[in-house]
Enzyme design. Sequence first.
Site, PDB file in Angstrom:
ATOM      1  CD  GLU A  22     -15.179  41.836 -13.801  1.00 44.06           C
ATOM      2  OE1 GLU A  22     -14.361  42.198 -12.941  1.00 44.06           O
ATOM      3  OE2 GLU A  22     -14.899  41.676 -15.000  1.00 44.06           O
ATOM      4  CB  CYS A  75     -11.532  42.217 -17.442  1.00 44.80           C
ATOM      5  SG  CYS A  75      -9.950  42.730 -16.771  1.00 44.80           S
ATOM      6  CG  ASN A  97     -12.013  47.678 -16.298  1.00 38.93           C
ATOM      7  OD1 ASN A  97     -12.242  48.210 -15.224  1.00 38.93           O
ATOM      8  ND2 ASN A  97     -11.364  46.534 -16.400  1.00 38.93           N
ATOM      9  CD  GLU A  98      -6.997  46.465 -14.529  1.00 40.59           C
ATOM     10  OE1 GLU A  98      -6.768  45.459 -15.232  1.00 40.59           O
ATOM     11  OE2 GLU A  98      -7.129  46.390 -13.291  1.00 40.59           O
TER      12      GLU A  98
HETATM   13  O1  AHR Z   1     -11.401  42.505 -10.026  1.00 38.45           O
HETATM   14  C1  AHR Z   1     -10.960  41.558 -10.929  1.00 38.45           C
HETATM   15  C2  AHR Z   1     -10.288  42.178 -12.152  1.00 38.45           C
HETATM   16  O2  AHR Z   1      -9.154  42.880 -11.791  1.00 38.45           O
HETATM   17  C3  AHR Z   1     -11.106  43.198 -12.896  1.00 38.45           C
HETATM   18  O3  AHR Z   1     -11.978  42.626 -13.776  1.00 38.45           O
HETATM   19  C4  AHR Z   1     -10.070  43.980 -13.623  1.00 38.45           C
HETATM   20  O4  AHR Z   1     -10.477  45.308 -13.873  1.00 38.45           O
HETATM   21  C5  AHR Z   1      -8.844  43.861 -12.760  1.00 38.45           C
HETATM   22  O5  AHR Z   1      -7.758  43.449 -13.499  1.00 38.45           O
END
Ligand code: AHR
Length: 645
Positions: free
Chosen positions: A47, A240, A371-372
């Site tokens: 990322e 994110c 993603n999350e």
């Molecule tokens: O790895 C850092 C962050 O942690 C990522 O962007 C996110 O997916 C998670 O909350």
Amino acid sequence: MKTHRHLLTLALLSATSLLQAGQAVLRVDVQNEGKAVNPAMWGLFFEDINFGADGGLYAELVKNGSFEFPDPRMGWTKLGDRDTQDEVRYLSRTDATPANQRCVQLRTENSQGIGLSNGGFRGIGVKAGEHYDLTLDARVLKGSSGLRVRLVGPQGVLASAEIEALPQGWESHQLSLQATATEAQATLELLPSGKGIVEIDRVSLFPRNTWKQRPKGLRADLVQMLADMKPGFLRFPGGCIVEGFNLALRYQWKKTILPREERELLLNRWNVEFKDRPAPDYYQSFGLGFYEYFVLCEDIGAKPLPIINCGMACQYNSGELAPLDQLGPYIQDALDLIEFANGPVSSEWGAKRAALGHPEPFGLTLLGVGNEQWGPQYVERYEAFAKVLKAKHPEIELIAAAGPSPSDKRFDQLWEAWRRLKPAYVDEHSYSSPAWFIQGHGRYDSYDRNGPKVFVGEYACHTKERKNNLEAALAEAVFMIGLERNADVVRLAAYAPLFAHVDAWQWKPDMIWMDNLRVMPTPSYHVQSLFSRNRGDLVLPVTLSTTGESRLFASATWDKANSELIIKVANPDGAALSATLQFNGSTTVEGPVHRLVLTADNPETENTLNEPARVSPKETISPAFTGSESFPAYSFTVLRLKLKK
Ligand code: AHR
């Protein structure tokens, strides 16, 4: 080699009779051809956080080179003796395009020494003797002038070159600079040499020595660290960052495969995320875009694992939602991505891939939808994506998220939905304490063998001070032993985040740290690498007995190509343990024992940029197997043995 053989049969040995203080018995069932380990099991999470891409992997050395940051002055300092605003003007271009709206004007009619200096990404790192390629657009509007460019360090000029006479119309110029000394914090100066009005735009500086010597490419030392791990997959572009602060700021892959000069700058959500770690100069240039990610995967032998926005902005930020009846363009982005990666050159998006230089398909088989995310609004959106994607591309394995925590209501609700909707993988994220990771050793033992597989898509052990020390790495090793033992359920796993710049991080711990010239593997990097490089193909059951309070964690795999047994043992505690190794049947060990041991006297030990190898695996080879092995306090060991069954 008969003398080197030790015949050890379970039937003959009583475990309890062997146990003494600080001792263990480790039995491997070598007759049991167990669960297959996914060849792609151990991978990477990438990322653009902590200056991971801009200022890191993407080797561009000039920050805000096109003056497109909301504050066009950011990264630039005016040079010259007069304190007036008039000599440096940031102008809107009359021929503005979405990606290039501004340029800078330097007016030298009445002043000496007017110029601009760029400070790079927390400095510009240059190495003695190495070449740096500068490109810029420039013209002279009034008078006549050339342009001097210099790399400057605290001790003086490190390199210089000159355009003798600037043209009256915009032209691109290329100059080569060779550094006379090594400097991590150099600046780049642009100095008109005549009197007049000079305009400059799209300033860019790259080391010539990029990964595979590709012009405007990636930082070679950082990619090498990844290649050395032999990763099974690369997840990109996050994290994110996929989601964005709001939907307008989400990651849109199509914009990242345009010609570089057409890729629009975007706010990096880590710019504003943490009040205590502000990064006002953090933007995404997308110089490292989706085409470059796919090529990187190919270079390092990793399967591509893109994550696509599912019509939801980050739920920690705005949580903005694309209405369900307006998801069409988001789903189309996913379809087009598959075609971009795998489609024939005769297809619309396959043709774009070919035009970029890669007619062969990239072999995409994995795709993350969101993603999350969490909540019913995510499930609804996943369902809409899955309906179309599964029908049109049954060959693509879909990944659904399990939210930000490995155990809470959101997690349980999502798993309930995933059991029904059956994505190929569920992406679990765990950022927890050493105790959690050690306890997590048994987490997957009880998972449903018939449900979706698990992608442990983000994890890292967070000590109280969030250090990248040996303690954290050993807790991760214990956890990973549990993942390996459950390789039939856990099919993919990646530590997160991957990179951090020592002068520009927002989040720690991280797997690899860097400054402008150096790179430092953490103990966690070594644990990841030891697993990935010693994966094995089949899991062999292991039973362990230890005395008293002693704890030892072990897994074993069979490496078919080398006919080797690989045993991984983590000892997270402060006392060494000696273990008798036993194998069932009439199995014998032949030849030498190869050992890789990661350890230090103190679990708090960390690597530093000055001492990057403080904690690093040491290899030893014993000519013959003795029947037992010693596992030092605070250690992770990988043993490789040749067996004769
Ligand atoms: O790895 C850092 C962050 O942690 C990522 O962007 C996110 O997916 C998670 O909350």
